[in-house]
Write a protein that holds these residues in place. Sequence first.
Motif, short mmCIF file in Angstrom:
data_model
loop_
_atom_site.label_atom_id
_atom_site.label_comp_id
_atom_site.label_asym_id
_atom_site.label_seq_id
_atom_site.Cartn_x
_atom_site.Cartn_y
_atom_site.Cartn_z
N GLU A 70 0.90 -1.26 -0.04
CA GLU A 70 -0.08 0.06 0.15
C GLU A 70 0.80 1.16 0.20
OE1 GLU A 70 -3.20 0.30 2.94
OE2 GLU A 70 -3.90 -1.66 2.45
N SER A 71 0.41 2.47 -0.52
CA SER A 71 1.24 3.57 -0.50
C SER A 71 0.52 4.81 -0.56
CB SER A 71 2.16 3.69 -1.65
OG SER A 71 1.50 3.67 -2.94
N ILE A 72 0.93 5.86 0.04
CA ILE A 72 0.26 7.13 0.26
C ILE A 72 1.20 8.13 -0.49
CG2 ILE A 72 -0.64 8.78 1.97
CD1 ILE A 72 -1.22 6.49 3.75
N THR A 73 0.65 8.80 -1.36
CA THR A 73 1.33 9.77 -2.04
C THR A 73 1.13 11.15 -1.54
OG1 THR A 73 1.47 8.37 -4.00
CG2 THR A 73 1.98 10.84 -4.50
N VAL A 74 2.04 12.19 -1.37
CA VAL A 74 1.74 13.52 -0.92
C VAL A 74 2.13 14.48 -1.68
CG1 VAL A 74 2.14 15.04 1.07
CG2 VAL A 74 1.86 12.50 1.62
N HIS A 75 1.63 15.40 -2.50
CA HIS A 75 1.86 16.49 -3.19
C HIS A 75 2.23 17.53 -2.24
CE1 HIS A 75 0.80 14.65 -7.05
NE2 HIS A 75 -0.03 13.99 -6.32
N LEU A 76 3.56 17.63 -1.76
CA LEU A 76 4.08 18.60 -0.80
C LEU A 76 3.70 19.94 -1.10
CD1 LEU A 76 7.41 17.23 -0.04
CD2 LEU A 76 5.25 16.76 1.34
N GLY A 77 3.79 20.70 -2.12
CA GLY A 77 3.21 22.04 -2.24
C GLY A 77 1.85 22.28 -2.24
N LYS A 78 1.10 21.30 -2.30
CA LYS A 78 -0.64 21.35 -2.41
C LYS A 78 -1.26 21.20 -1.03
CE LYS A 78 -1.06 19.90 -7.23
NZ LYS A 78 -1.64 18.87 -8.16
N VAL A 79 -0.36 20.72 -0.24
CA VAL A 79 -0.69 20.66 1.26
C VAL A 79 -1.26 21.70 1.78
CG1 VAL A 79 -0.15 19.74 3.46
CG2 VAL A 79 0.51 18.41 1.71
N PRO A 80 -2.45 21.96 2.15
CA PRO A 80 -2.93 23.39 2.83
C PRO A 80 -1.77 23.95 3.79
CG PRO A 80 -4.74 21.81 2.70
CD PRO A 80 -3.37 20.98 2.41
N ALA A 81 -1.81 25.26 3.67
CA ALA A 81 -0.86 25.78 4.87
C ALA A 81 -0.81 25.47 6.07
CB ALA A 81 -0.79 27.38 4.46
N GLN A 82 -2.12 25.43 6.60
CA GLN A 82 -2.50 24.95 8.08
C GLN A 82 -2.01 23.67 8.32
OE1 GLN A 82 -5.13 25.32 5.68
NE2 GLN A 82 -6.56 23.91 6.25
N VAL A 83 -1.84 22.92 7.47
CA VAL A 83 -1.49 21.44 7.92
C VAL A 83 0.00 21.54 8.05
CG1 VAL A 83 -1.39 19.07 7.04
CG2 VAL A 83 -3.26 20.30 6.49
N ASP A 84 0.35 21.11 9.23
CA ASP A 84 1.65 21.43 9.72
C ASP A 84 2.32 19.98 9.88
OD1 ASP A 84 0.46 20.84 12.42
OD2 ASP A 84 1.54 22.81 13.19
N GLN A 85 1.76 19.05 10.22
CA GLN A 85 2.11 17.74 10.33
C GLN A 85 1.27 16.53 9.70
OE1 GLN A 85 3.94 16.80 14.45
NE2 GLN A 85 2.39 18.02 14.85
N ILE A 86 1.86 15.63 8.94
CA ILE A 86 1.02 14.46 8.71
C ILE A 86 1.54 13.21 9.34
CG2 ILE A 86 0.44 13.07 6.47
CD1 ILE A 86 1.24 15.63 4.84
N VAL A 87 1.13 12.17 9.99
CA VAL A 87 1.31 11.14 10.71
C VAL A 87 0.89 9.84 9.99
CG1 VAL A 87 0.99 9.84 12.77
CG2 VAL A 87 1.14 12.31 12.77
N PHE A 88 1.88 8.89 9.63
CA PHE A 88 1.40 8.02 8.97
C PHE A 88 1.37 6.48 10.02
CE2 PHE A 88 3.76 10.41 6.10
CZ PHE A 88 3.06 10.48 4.82
N THR A 89 0.34 5.92 9.85
CA THR A 89 0.23 4.75 10.85
C THR A 89 -0.12 3.42 10.02
OG1 THR A 89 -2.59 4.91 10.76
CG2 THR A 89 -1.11 6.25 12.57
N VAL A 90 0.06 2.38 10.59
CA VAL A 90 -0.11 0.92 10.30
C VAL A 90 -1.05 0.19 11.38
CG1 VAL A 90 1.81 -0.07 10.73
CG2 VAL A 90 0.60 -1.17 8.95
N ASN A 91 -2.06 -0.47 10.82
CA ASN A 91 -2.87 -0.86 11.76
C ASN A 91 -3.36 -2.54 11.18
OD1 ASN A 91 -4.76 1.26 10.61
ND2 ASN A 91 -5.86 -0.65 10.88
N SER A 92 -3.56 -3.60 12.07
CA SER A 92 -4.05 -4.84 11.39
C SER A 92 -5.51 -4.72 11.54
CB SER A 92 -3.46 -5.88 12.31
OG SER A 92 -4.27 -7.00 11.87
N PHE A 93 -6.10 -4.60 10.27
CA PHE A 93 -7.50 -4.30 10.18
C PHE A 93 -8.25 -5.74 10.70
CE2 PHE A 93 -11.84 -4.71 8.34
CZ PHE A 93 -12.23 -3.40 8.95
N THR A 94 -7.26 -6.82 10.59
CA THR A 94 -8.20 -8.13 10.73
C THR A 94 -7.66 -8.72 12.11
OG1 THR A 94 -6.06 -9.13 9.70
CG2 THR A 94 -8.12 -9.07 8.45
N GLY A 95 -7.00 -7.81 13.14
CA GLY A 95 -7.01 -8.07 14.32
C GLY A 95 -5.52 -8.94 14.76
#
Length: 193
Positions: A95-120
């Motif tokens: 899985e991947s998450i792509t971030v267009h850094l120049g388009k991130v709104p100015a008020q967003v100062d942190q992006i936290v990446f998590t991973v979880n086991s949906f199946t438990g």
Amino acid sequence: MTVNLGKGQKVDLGKPGGGTLEVVRMGLGWQAAPRKGFLAKLMAREIDLDASAVLFAGRKPVDVVYFQHLNSSDGSVRHSGDNLTGGAGQGADDESITVHLGKVPAQVDQIVFTVNSFTGQTFQDVENAFCRLVDESTGQELARYTLTGGGRHTAQIMAKMTRAGSGWQMTAIGAPTNGRTFQDLIPDIEQHL
């Protein structure tokens, strides 16, 4: 050249030789750990790990990208889609998450990446799990954090990207926690802001 990050290590996300990155991809890969014994192999289930990105303005979550909400409201962050079984491990991203850094709104100062086991399943059932940051324009891997140690937890707060002046910085967190969805992880994420 890839930087292998340990917990708490930071890396500035500038291009080698100057300039700023425009688009980065946070990739997640994993494999199910091999089961021992006849019954264990029969009872083995696929492991569905899910990558999420929670966007913060100050300490307040303002948007999230995950398998049921594939794009941030402003379109700056995009999820590749849900992989229900993993399998890439040391290789490509599941899985991947792509971030267009120049388009991130100015008020967003942190992006936290998590991973979880949906199946438990716990991370004892996972091996060769990693997250990595890639310069999308060149395909060059910039940083890698190996999710090691197994453990009886069902989630990890992997890493965060923080605005640093006009650029961004990545910090490896690697904090084990429990939860089947990103919503379950918010109280623990707030401790790392």
